[in-house]
Structure formats: structure tokens, C-alpha cells
Design a protein around this motif. Structure first.
Motif, PDB file in Angstrom:
ATOM      1  N   HIS A 104       0.922  -1.162  -0.049  1.00 24.12           N
ATOM      2  CA  HIS A 104      -0.046   0.043   0.011  1.00 24.12           C
ATOM      3  C   HIS A 104       0.875   1.457  -0.028  1.00 24.12           C
ATOM      4  N   GLU A 116      -0.704  12.549  -1.747  1.00 26.34           N
ATOM      5  CA  GLU A 116      -1.644  11.356  -2.209  1.00 26.34           C
ATOM      6  C   GLU A 116      -1.826  11.266  -3.832  1.00 26.34           C
ATOM      7  N   TYR A 146      -4.852  -1.711   5.198  1.00 30.54           N
ATOM      8  CA  TYR A 146      -4.030  -0.566   4.969  1.00 30.54           C
ATOM      9  C   TYR A 146      -3.679   0.038   6.287  1.00 30.54           C
ATOM     10  N   TRP A 166      -5.789   2.007   9.398  1.00 27.27           N
ATOM     11  CA  TRP A 166      -7.091   2.190   8.712  1.00 27.27           C
ATOM     12  C   TRP A 166      -7.877   1.046   8.419  1.00 27.27           C
ATOM     13  N   ALA A 169      -8.340   1.498   2.803  1.00 25.07           N
ATOM     14  CA  ALA A 169      -7.576   3.013   2.357  1.00 25.07           C
ATOM     15  C   ALA A 169      -8.770   4.008   2.474  1.00 25.07           C
TER      16      ALA A 169
END
Length: 545
Positions: A104, A116, A146, A166, A169
Motif C-alpha cells: 500500500h 496522495e 491498509y 486504517w 484506504a
């Protein structure tokens, strides 16, 4: 609380692990002592497909050579998994994932870009067309939760350990759309429609919308901005510099009147102690071919060609994305990328050429151009040739130039034996070259010692590159901002290591460069490009000098 190897009562010394990462491949010798294995070595093995070395560092080694650090750390903005994925090293990808490399993780983004937007290893594999690796990474992304990754600042997209994760994602823009995030990272604040951060001191704004502890949005962590404003983005342009062997009498005749070149030549004559333009224009050829004269001349010629290109297409020089140089040409590329000044570059090249010529004179040495054999077959023939000449024989691949195209170097008798072996095994060409030494082999060790000392002395004056540079030793990119210490280490290795030219060019092509300029004498690089990638050959331009 002490930490133990899983399923054992063997305690892990507190000070040995260098991060929160723990390798998932069980080996009780790991984390038991400090060693010199660094993550960049893992990255290099992953990128070049050295599975045996990677396995030793991650799986089957001992306390001296097992990697104790963070396998997910960024090196030049990407991780070991990125490097294996982008270069098509399927076995290495599988081993890294087995060790718990995180699929990831995105590449770390430079200031001026949205963190991002960083690409994952899967995205690199897709761009390169490695379908088998894509399938492996897709499955792993599904299976592996993630985690938590630094959303902003210098270390953006780095993985954090022993903290909340998380699981899945978040939607894109979760962090970067927050007030202040764009300013902190230097990208367009209108990207997510939020606009620039409001000025808290604006009285009118405060009257309209009073900010309190409950209404004020939390600003993103602030990253220190560079002193200079971010310039325009790079163009998909690669600047390539030839090395020794491309020189010819009368070179520099088309660029000698350019004012910037005249200034370079004036400085060069003071540094070198002779008229280098006279040598380039009128020879004699035998003198120009001598390594100690040839290398400074080629360095100057490459930079002179860059000035010619600047006149013809300035933005190609100021905004090129990648650069690389073949052997000696690597120094020209580093100078073009802003790592050292013309004067410092010429001084180190002069020393390099003299040191290499002296090392070549210590024994009878030779180089051989070989075409038409696979790399593994040629490497095997090199070993056979060396065995036939005894323990002091040296014979190895010195340059990987194009598919089934190499130059080999070593002791003279061994190279002559290799010539016969290559021809007997179906080589299309096996030609002894007119060079003075066994370059890029252990025969250059005496020169390496002199060069290493000079590079260490030059280091305080060196600057991080302003453009990405693909290095000969690794065929891997050094991103803008890379610590010059990393460059010095690779330049030291270069003299005794093979030049990975074809892998470097292939990596640039996969990274999206569509336009290339060969800057310097002759057209050898473009000729090799035709064999590496005929389509890209059509977009490669010679800037003759």
C-alpha cells in the motif's frame, strides 16, 4: 518488556532493530547484532534482480548480513518493493512480500506535489506492463490491511508502526483536501476545491465567521518550504552523454564559438595546463585516445553540446527529467544535473583519467566487444577464459550496452582467450577494442583508491542533483535532492563495476521519458538505442559537437 523471536525464548537486544518493522521471514539470527547492511543495498538487489543476495539479506543470512532495518523505508522516494515491481523482478517481489513489504505504500512526493498522488508498487508494475507482478500485488493489497502513512511533509507516505491502522484506504483527498494541506506541501490549493487557507488575522473574515476551538479546522502538519519557488514541472526528456571511445579529431569544431563554450575552454586550459581545443581539433589522434587526455576532452565536449542544445531548445536543458552518462559520461551527466561545478567536475575527471591510465599500465590489459550472446552465456565464457589463464587472470563483463551487446575487460591473455571462446560459441562479433585498460574490473582498483580520496575531498562542494540521474552501477534513479554522499559511494564503485547502460535506458523508457538527446561526439548512444528500443530510437536526437 523484552521482545523475543516468535515461538522462542531468544530475546532480541533492544538496540539492534532500527525501526518498528519486523521481518516476517523467521530467522533467529536476525536482530542479534548490528551490521552494515543498509536498505539501499536491499533496494539495489531488488531492482537488479539479484535474488540470491536479497534472499541472504531477508531470509537465510546470518547476524552479519541479515537486514535489520525498515524494509518499507523510502530510498530516493521509492521502496524496495517499488524497485522490484518497476523492473519486472517477479521472484524478488514475492520474497519482499513474504518478508512483509507493504504494497500500500506510495512513493514519497517532492514539495510542490500532492502526497496522495504518489504511486504504489502496483501502479509502477502496471505502467511497465508486468502482468504477473500486477496480479501478485493486487492479491496482496486485498489481503494486507491498509496501515497508517505520514500524510504530509518531508517524510510523506512513510509507514508508521505500532499505531492505529486504517484497515481500508480512505478516499483520495481525505488529508490533502484539508485546510492548509496544499500550502504545507506546495501544490495548488484549488485542486480539491477548498481554496487557499484563510488568513486568521483578517478582521473582516473573523467578523463573518468567528473561529473558536470547536469551529476551527485542524491545519495539516506544516512542511518547511524550500527557499526558492517551485519551478515548472520537468519535461519527459532524457539527456544522455557518451563516454570514452566517442572522441574524434575535429570534434568541438561546431561549438567552439559559442560564448559559454569559450568560457569553459578558457577555464579548462588553466586547469589542465594545455590547450584542449587544439587537441580536439587537430590531434594527434593517438594522443586524443589516451585516457588521461580523452576523458577531460569528452567531459568538456558533452557540456559544450549541452550549450548547443540550450541555443536550439532551451527548455530541454532547463527542464529535462532524467539524465545518464556512459562511464565517463556519468560525470558529465552529474555536472549537468548540478551536482558539481564545471571546474570541480573537470578536476575530478582529469584525476580519474590519469589514475585509470596508470592502473592500465601496471599489467597487460584489454577490452573486447561481444555481440550475439546472452549475458549468462557470456559470463560463463568469461569464467572459462579466466580459468585457463590462472589465478591472477581477470575477465568479466564491463558494459551492458544493448540486448546481447556487451564489452568485456580483463588481463590481455584472458581477453584473447575469451575472443576465441565467444567466436566458437556463435558470437556475431568478438572484436578487441582500442582502449588502454581493463576498465570497470578489479584491475582498476589502484585508480579507485586515488579517485575515492579525491571524491571524499570534493564532497563538501557537491550539491544534491536538480534532475533525476540514472547511475551506471545500479541502473536505478537518484532523485532530485539526493544526498551527495550516495553519489560519491556509487562513483567509487563505478571504476570496478559493470556499467549497466541498457538497464538504465530501459528504466528511463518505463518511467515515461519519450524524447532523448545524445549530447556529445559521434552517434554511438543512438546506435545502441536502435537495438534497445527501435521506437524510442526514432525520438532520439544527436547534438553533435
Amino acid at each position: 518488556m523484552p521482545e523475543y523471536h516468535p515461538g522462542t525464548d531468544i530475546e532480541i537486544p533492544d538496540a539492534v532493530p532500527t525501526s518498528g518493522f519486523r521481518c516476517a521471514i523467521s530467522n533467529t539470527k536476525r536482530y542479534m547484532r548490528h551490521n552494515a547492511v543498509e536498505v539501499k543495498e536491499v533496494c539495489e538487489a531488488a531492482y537488479t534482480g539479484d535474488y540470491a543476495l536479497l534472499q541472504e539479506m531477508l531470509s537465510c543470512g546470518d547476524a552479519r548480513n541479515l537486514f535489520n532495518g525498515d524494509l518499507n523505508a523510502h530510498v530516493n522516494n521509492i521502496t524496495a518493493l517499488h524497485m522490484a515491481a518497476m523492473s519486472g523482478q517477479t521472484e524478488c517481489v514475492e520474497l519482499l512480500l513474504k518478508a512483509k513489504a507493504d504494497p500500500h505504500i506510495k512513493e514519497s512526493m517532492h514539495f510542490g506535489n500532492d502526497p496522495e498522488d504518489g504511486k504504489t508498487s502496483l501502479e509502477y508494475a502496471k505502467a511497465a506492463g508486468y502482468d504477473d507482478i500486477c496480479e501478485i500485488l493486487e492479491n496482496c493489497e486485498t489481503d494486507q490491511p491498509y496501515g497508517w502513512y505520514v500524510p504530509s511533509g518531508d517524510g510523506n507516505n512513510a509507514k508508521m508502526y505500532t499505531c492505529w491502522e486504517w484497515g481500508k484506504a480512505p478516499v483520495k483527498g481525505y488529508f490533502s483536501s484539508r485546510p492548509g494541506a496544499a500550502e504545507a506541501n506546495g501544490f495548488d490549493p484549488m485542486k480539491y476545491g477548498t481554496g487557499p487557507l484563510k488568513d486568521d488575522d483578517d478582521e473582516e473574515e473573523q467578523k463573518q465567521t468567528p473561529l473558536t476551538a470547536t469551529t476551527r479546522p485542524a491545519a495539516a502538519p506544516v512542511m518547511k518550504a524550500p527557499a526558492a519557488p517551485v519551478g515548472p514541472p520537468p519535461l519527459p526528456v532524457g539527456i544522455l552523454f557518451p563516454g570514452q571511445g566517442s572522441q574524434y579529431v575535429k570534434m568541438m569544431s561546431t561549438v567552439k564559438d559559442i560564448p559559454a563554450v569559450q568560457e569553459m575552454l578558457k577555464k579548462a586550459n588553466e586547469i589542465l595546463g594545455y590547450d584542449v581545443l587544439e587537441l580536439c581539433l587537430n590531434g594527434p589522434e593517438a594522443k586524443l585516445e589516451e585516457t588521461r587526455y580523452c576523458q577531460p576532452a569528452m567531459f568538456i565536449a558533452g557540456l559544450a553540446g549541452l550549450e548547443k542544445l540550450r541555443q536550439e531548445r532551451e527548455e530541454a536543458v532547463t527542464r529535462f527529467q532524467f539524465t545518464a552518462g556512459l562511464s565517463l559520461g556519468e560525470y558529465t551527466a552529474l555536472c549537468a544535473a548540478g551536482v558539481f561545478t564545471f571546474e570541480d567536475g573537470l578536476k575530478i575527471v582529469q584525476l580519474r583519467g590519469a589514475a585509470m591510465q596508470e592502473a592500465a599500465a601496471m599489467s597487460k590489459q584489454a577490452m573486447l566487444s561481444v555481440a550475439g550472446l546472452e549475458k549468462d552465456k557470456l559470463a560463463s565464457l568469461c569464467k572459462d577464459a579466466a580459468k585457463s589463464e590462472g589465478p591472477k587472470a581477470v575477465c568479466q563483463i564491463a558494459n551492458e550496452l544493448f540486448p546481447k551487446g556487451f564489452s568485456c575487460a580483463g588481463t590481455e591473455k584472458t581477453i584473447l582467450a575469451l575472443k576465441d571462446l565467444a567466436e566458437a560459441n556463435g558470437a556475431l562479433q568478438a572484436k578487441v577494442l582500442k582502449t588502454s585498460g581493463g576498465f570497470h574490473t578489479s584491475l582498476m582498483a589502484p585508480a579507485q583508491e586515488r579517485l575515492a580520496k579525491a571524491l571524499d575531498e570534493l564532497l563538501p562542494n557537491m550539491q544534491p542533483p536538480k534532475h533525476t540521474v540514472y547511475m551506471n552501477v545500479t541502473a536505478a534513479p537518484l532523485a532530485p535532492g539526493t544526498d551527495p554522499k550516495e553519489i560519491v559511494a556509487l562513483l567509487k564503485k563505478q571504476l570496478t563495476s559493470p556499467v549497466l547502460w541498457e538497464p538504465s535506458v530501459q528504466a528511463m523508457i518505463k518511467a515515461g521519458v519519450t524524447e532523448y538527446y545524445e549530447v556529445g561526439p559521434m552517434k554511438q548512444i543512438k546506435a545502441m538505442m536502435k537495438r534497445i528500443n527501435p521506437k524510442v530510437w526514432g525520438t532520439t536526437t544527436n547534438v553533435e559537437v
